[in-house]
Design a protein around this motif. Structure first.
Motif, PDB file in Angstrom:
ATOM      1  N   LEU A 341     -16.183  19.721  44.718  1.00 21.79           N
ATOM      2  CA  LEU A 341     -16.201  20.331  43.398  1.00 21.79           C
ATOM      3  C   LEU A 341     -16.022  19.540  42.478  1.00 21.79           C
ATOM      4  O   LEU A 341     -16.589  19.509  41.356  1.00 21.79           O
ATOM      5  CB  LEU A 341     -14.986  21.149  43.234  1.00 21.79           C
ATOM      6  N   THR A 342     -15.183  18.234  42.445  1.00 13.46           N
ATOM      7  CA  THR A 342     -15.087  17.214  41.418  1.00 13.46           C
ATOM      8  C   THR A 342     -16.491  16.714  41.160  1.00 13.46           C
ATOM      9  O   THR A 342     -16.811  16.257  39.912  1.00 13.46           O
ATOM     10  CB  THR A 342     -13.955  16.170  41.859  1.00 13.46           C
ATOM     11  N   LYS A 343     -16.962  16.096  42.244  1.00 12.72           N
ATOM     12  CA  LYS A 343     -18.364  15.620  42.190  1.00 12.72           C
ATOM     13  C   LYS A 343     -19.404  16.590  41.371  1.00 12.72           C
ATOM     14  O   LYS A 343     -20.072  16.018  40.531  1.00 12.72           O
ATOM     15  CB  LYS A 343     -18.880  15.323  43.653  1.00 12.72           C
ATOM     16  N   SER A 344     -19.373  17.734  41.836  1.00 16.07           N
ATOM     17  CA  SER A 344     -20.295  18.756  41.509  1.00 16.07           C
ATOM     18  C   SER A 344     -20.180  18.795  39.831  1.00 16.07           C
ATOM     19  O   SER A 344     -20.988  18.822  38.967  1.00 16.07           O
ATOM     20  CB  SER A 344     -20.212  20.179  41.748  1.00 16.07           C
ATOM     21  N   VAL A 345     -18.700  18.889  39.204  1.00 16.51           N
ATOM     22  CA  VAL A 345     -18.361  18.745  37.935  1.00 16.51           C
ATOM     23  C   VAL A 345     -19.029  17.845  36.974  1.00 16.51           C
ATOM     24  O   VAL A 345     -19.351  18.017  35.878  1.00 16.51           O
ATOM     25  CB  VAL A 345     -17.095  19.312  37.792  1.00 16.51           C
ATOM     26  N   GLU A 395     -35.025  26.440  33.064  1.00 12.25           N
ATOM     27  CA  GLU A 395     -34.569  27.599  33.892  1.00 12.25           C
ATOM     28  C   GLU A 395     -35.521  27.834  35.280  1.00 12.25           C
ATOM     29  O   GLU A 395     -35.145  28.611  36.090  1.00 12.25           O
ATOM     30  CB  GLU A 395     -34.889  28.739  33.179  1.00 12.25           C
ATOM     31  N   LYS A 396     -36.652  26.952  35.434  1.00 11.00           N
ATOM     32  CA  LYS A 396     -37.590  27.269  36.626  1.00 11.00           C
ATOM     33  C   LYS A 396     -37.006  26.107  37.700  1.00 11.00           C
ATOM     34  O   LYS A 396     -37.492  26.305  38.941  1.00 11.00           O
ATOM     35  CB  LYS A 396     -38.926  26.742  36.184  1.00 11.00           C
ATOM     36  N   VAL A 397     -35.993  25.470  37.409  1.00  8.60           N
ATOM     37  CA  VAL A 397     -35.460  24.729  38.207  1.00  8.60           C
ATOM     38  C   VAL A 397     -34.079  24.929  38.636  1.00  8.60           C
ATOM     39  O   VAL A 397     -33.491  25.236  39.485  1.00  8.60           O
ATOM     40  CB  VAL A 397     -35.391  23.006  37.773  1.00  8.60           C
ATOM     41  N   PHE A 398     -33.211  25.085  37.394  1.00  2.00           N
ATOM     42  CA  PHE A 398     -31.856  25.514  37.556  1.00  2.00           C
ATOM     43  C   PHE A 398     -31.638  26.703  36.841  1.00  2.00           C
ATOM     44  O   PHE A 398     -31.894  27.157  35.814  1.00  2.00           O
ATOM     45  CB  PHE A 398     -30.990  24.495  36.468  1.00  2.00           C
ATOM     46  N   PHE A 409     -23.734  21.847  42.402  1.00  2.00           N
ATOM     47  CA  PHE A 409     -24.131  20.710  43.142  1.00  2.00           C
ATOM     48  C   PHE A 409     -23.492  20.620  44.424  1.00  2.00           C
ATOM     49  O   PHE A 409     -23.264  19.636  45.236  1.00  2.00           O
ATOM     50  CB  PHE A 409     -24.227  19.521  42.374  1.00  2.00           C
ATOM     51  N   VAL A 410     -22.681  21.606  44.531  1.00  2.00           N
ATOM     52  CA  VAL A 410     -21.723  21.600  46.113  1.00  2.00           C
ATOM     53  C   VAL A 410     -22.734  22.281  47.104  1.00  2.00           C
ATOM     54  O   VAL A 410     -23.420  23.226  47.081  1.00  2.00           O
ATOM     55  CB  VAL A 410     -20.642  22.880  45.955  1.00  2.00           C
ATOM     56  N   GLY A 411     -22.692  21.706  48.448  1.00  2.00           N
ATOM     57  CA  GLY A 411     -23.215  22.065  49.490  1.00  2.00           C
ATOM     58  C   GLY A 411     -24.775  21.904  49.326  1.00  2.00           C
ATOM     59  O   GLY A 411     -25.479  20.837  48.995  1.00  2.00           O
ATOM     60  N   GLU A 412     -25.646  23.082  49.478  1.00  3.12           N
ATOM     61  CA  GLU A 412     -27.116  23.227  49.467  1.00  3.12           C
ATOM     62  C   GLU A 412     -27.387  22.989  48.218  1.00  3.12           C
ATOM     63  O   GLU A 412     -28.579  22.183  47.846  1.00  3.12           O
ATOM     64  CB  GLU A 412     -27.536  24.479  49.804  1.00  3.12           C
ATOM     65  N   GLY A 413     -26.625  23.045  46.991  1.00  2.00           N
ATOM     66  CA  GLY A 413     -26.806  22.603  45.660  1.00  2.00           C
ATOM     67  C   GLY A 413     -27.190  21.179  45.469  1.00  2.00           C
ATOM     68  O   GLY A 413     -27.720  20.801  44.412  1.00  2.00           O
ATOM     69  N   GLU A 414     -26.498  20.450  46.328  1.00  2.00           N
ATOM     70  CA  GLU A 414     -27.055  18.748  46.105  1.00  2.00           C
ATOM     71  C   GLU A 414     -28.416  18.618  46.109  1.00  2.00           C
ATOM     72  O   GLU A 414     -28.866  17.333  45.567  1.00  2.00           O
ATOM     73  CB  GLU A 414     -26.471  18.022  47.419  1.00  2.00           C
ATOM     74  N   LYS A 415     -29.387  19.201  46.648  1.00  2.00           N
ATOM     75  CA  LYS A 415     -30.913  19.146  46.478  1.00  2.00           C
ATOM     76  C   LYS A 415     -31.361  19.101  45.239  1.00  2.00           C
ATOM     77  O   LYS A 415     -32.363  18.621  44.975  1.00  2.00           O
ATOM     78  CB  LYS A 415     -31.465  20.347  47.385  1.00  2.00           C
ATOM     79  N   GLY A 425     -33.528   7.708  34.954  1.00  2.00           N
ATOM     80  CA  GLY A 425     -34.320   8.017  36.551  1.00  2.00           C
ATOM     81  C   GLY A 425     -33.708   9.075  37.032  1.00  2.00           C
ATOM     82  O   GLY A 425     -32.587   9.960  36.690  1.00  2.00           O
ATOM     83  N   ARG A 426     -34.020   9.429  38.246  1.00  2.00           N
ATOM     84  CA  ARG A 426     -33.365  10.603  38.980  1.00  2.00           C
ATOM     85  C   ARG A 426     -32.044  10.104  39.665  1.00  2.00           C
ATOM     86  O   ARG A 426     -31.915   9.069  39.998  1.00  2.00           O
ATOM     87  CB  ARG A 426     -34.321  11.139  40.135  1.00  2.00           C
ATOM     88  N   GLU A 427     -31.141  11.331  39.612  1.00  4.12           N
ATOM     89  CA  GLU A 427     -29.907  11.012  40.313  1.00  4.12           C
ATOM     90  C   GLU A 427     -30.100  10.572  41.425  1.00  4.12           C
ATOM     91  O   GLU A 427     -29.283   9.797  42.124  1.00  4.12           O
ATOM     92  CB  GLU A 427     -29.029  12.199  40.236  1.00  4.12           C
ATOM     93  N   THR A 428     -30.969  10.733  42.309  1.00  5.43           N
ATOM     94  CA  THR A 428     -31.110  10.621  43.748  1.00  5.43           C
ATOM     95  C   THR A 428     -31.980   8.932  43.821  1.00  5.43           C
ATOM     96  O   THR A 428     -32.154   8.618  44.966  1.00  5.43           O
ATOM     97  CB  THR A 428     -32.225  11.614  44.560  1.00  5.43           C
ATOM     98  N   ASP A 429     -32.347   8.548  42.652  1.00  6.72           N
ATOM     99  CA  ASP A 429     -32.885   7.227  42.860  1.00  6.72           C
ATOM    100  C   ASP A 429     -32.087   6.190  42.661  1.00  6.72           C
ATOM    101  O   ASP A 429     -30.858   6.274  42.320  1.00  6.72           O
ATOM    102  CB  ASP A 429     -34.077   6.858  41.802  1.00  6.72           C
TER     103      ASP A 429
END
Length: 483
Positions: A341-345, A395-398, A409-415, A425-429
């Protein structure tokens, strides 16, 4: 670039999207850019300025003017990309040239940097880019173990001080106190030696902020409640503030970084970078990139925490305190990963309020930009502009993209992290010499998590009041309930 056609001879993009003319216009030369600037800063505001044009043209890719316009920028015309899909072109170094585009359609006087062009203004194709980015990344990696203890010491003391002030004097503003703490923390994390508040004096952070202001004033508004907006527009958005007015402050900062950055400067010399170039890049990276980013981001993060109220506070407090108890009071990189939850916030705050709101780049060649619904041709050399807070609220993504959703961004939300673009850049890059992603990206995320942790290790809940400052929200603590 291969363009297909359908059975009706409609041009299609490589993915099959219909290619349409880019809607919008630049209006009457000189006068329209000024009128658009006034709408952007005073009559509509940033978000409404873009949303009104999206609505008018029914497109998230369009032509418009961006501030500051005349007289600071003779070419305010851009192709704006205002959704999560089209925005991605600005993250692709093979498609956009970012030479001198950090601040967009103008560049601050180079005398503010002692005549050099800092790394942030260099394109990836510049021979110096890879060498400088490697050196700065090396500094960050070599000092990573100092980040947690430095932050805990300095911000722990800050929170204790804020609590005492609230108890004794009532409501206490966070921003002013945090400003000095942020500068001290960044220098403590990156360098050995005295903190700037000691070596330079209590005004060190003010000097750093003043230097930042001389670079960014064309992009800010409502800098003072004492100045009517017409006068502010004339003073801030038409001409560069004279660099000579910040010369003595910069000299003091230069002396400080020459002392604490000695090992960095020596290492830079060994790979062929002059001490002069290395020093002023070190100052820029520490103050503009690191200190500036933290100064802006932490008040936004705190704003969302204040608005989250007791329900969110209880969840964070329980998560953080239980994990830290299991570590016997220690805060380690490993235990941070056990706080979803801390990470997601932190990610949610970065999504809604990236520290750098604007991205720019010139098209390297003729190319096609795709939005969710169509595609558009952009000619070589055209300036492409993206307003990150609107792209990352797509809104078409989030779902409920305008709202702060703590668990997003918890669980499946990390995608969804691939659509969080806060760091150029993307957070995943990952940052590298072939891209323009911030080399301190992971440090900012770490600092955000540590901020939430230190807060909820001390307080179960708190209340505050949210105001407005030129670069970030003004947050005033009204009450703090100790653990």
């Amino acid at each position: 670039m291969s363009i297909a056609k359908d059975s009706t001879s409609q041009e299609l993009s490589p993915s099959g999207q219909p290619i349409k003319p880019i809607p919008g216009s630049y209006g009457v030369p000189f006068f329209s850019p000024i009128w658009d600037r006034l709408n952007f800063y005073y009559f509509q505001g940033h978000m409404a300025y873009f949303k009104s044009r999206i609505s008018k043209h029914n497109s998230t890719v369009l032509r418009l003017n961006v501030p500051p316009g005349p007289f600071l920028a003779s070419k305010p015309h851009v192709v704006a990309v205002l959704d999560a899909l089209s925005f991605q072109v600005l993250l692709d170094s093979s498609k956009v040239d970012k030479t001198d585009t950090l601040t967009g359609t103008y560049i601050p006087p180079l005398s503010l940097y002692s005549g050099i062009r800092p790394l942030a203004y260099l394109d990836t194709t510049d021979p110096l880019h890879a060498t400088l980015k490697t050196q700065i990344t090396g500094l960050i990696v070599s000092r990573k173990e100092y980040v947690i203890p430095s932050f805990r010491k300095i911000y722990g003391s800050l929170f204790d001080s804020i609590y005492d002030k609230v108890e004794s004097s009532g409501p206490t503003e966070f921003n002013t106190l945090s400003q000095s703490a942020a500068f001290d923390f960044m220098c403590s994390a990156f360098f050995e030696g005295a903190l700037p508040s000691v070596a330079i004096g209590p005004s060190a952070a003010d000097m750093a902020l003043k230097w930042l202001t001389f670079q960014l004033h064309p992009l800010v508004s409502k800098a003072s409640n004492l100045i009517p907006w017409p006068l502010e527009d004339i003073l801030l958005h038409n001409f560069h503030l004279p660099p000579c007015l910040v010369k003595s402050d910069y000299k003091a900062l230069e002396t400080y970084f020459t002392n604490v950055g000695e090992s960095f400067l020596t290492d830079a010399e060994q790979v062929g970078i002059s001490r002069h170039v290395a020093l002023h890049n070190l100052i820029f990276a520490t103050i503009f990139n690191a200190y500036g980013g933290i100064k802006i981001f932490l008040p936004f993060l705190l704003k969302w925490l204040v608005q989250g109220g007791p329900e969110l506070h209880n969840k964070l407090s329980e998560e953080i305190q239980s994990v830290i108890r299991s570590e016997n009071g220690s805060v380690t990189p490993a235990c941070l990963e056990r706080m979803p939850l801390t990470k997601s916030v932190v990610y949610e705050a970065l999504r809604l309020n990236p520290p750098v709101e604007y991205q720019y780049g010139h098209a390297r060649s003729d190319l096609v930009i795709e939005s969710h619904d169509a595609a558009y041709k952009v000619k070589k050399g055209e300036m492409i502009f993206g307003y990150q807070p609107i792209a990352t609220r797509d809104e078409k993504v989030f779902t409920n993209g305008e709202q702060f959703v703590a668990e997003r961004f918890v669980g499946e939300g990390e995608k969804l992290l691939q659509y969080v673009y806060w760091s150029n850049g993307r957070e995943t890059d990952e940052p590298g010499v072939t891209n323009k992603q911030c080399p301190g990206k992971d440090i900012v995320v770490l600092v955000g998590r540590l901020f939430v942790i230190e807060l909820f290790l001390r307080f179960d809940t708190f209340t505050g009041e949210i105001g407005e400052l030129p670069l970030e929200p003004k947050v005033t603590f009204k009450s703090l309930h100790k653990v």
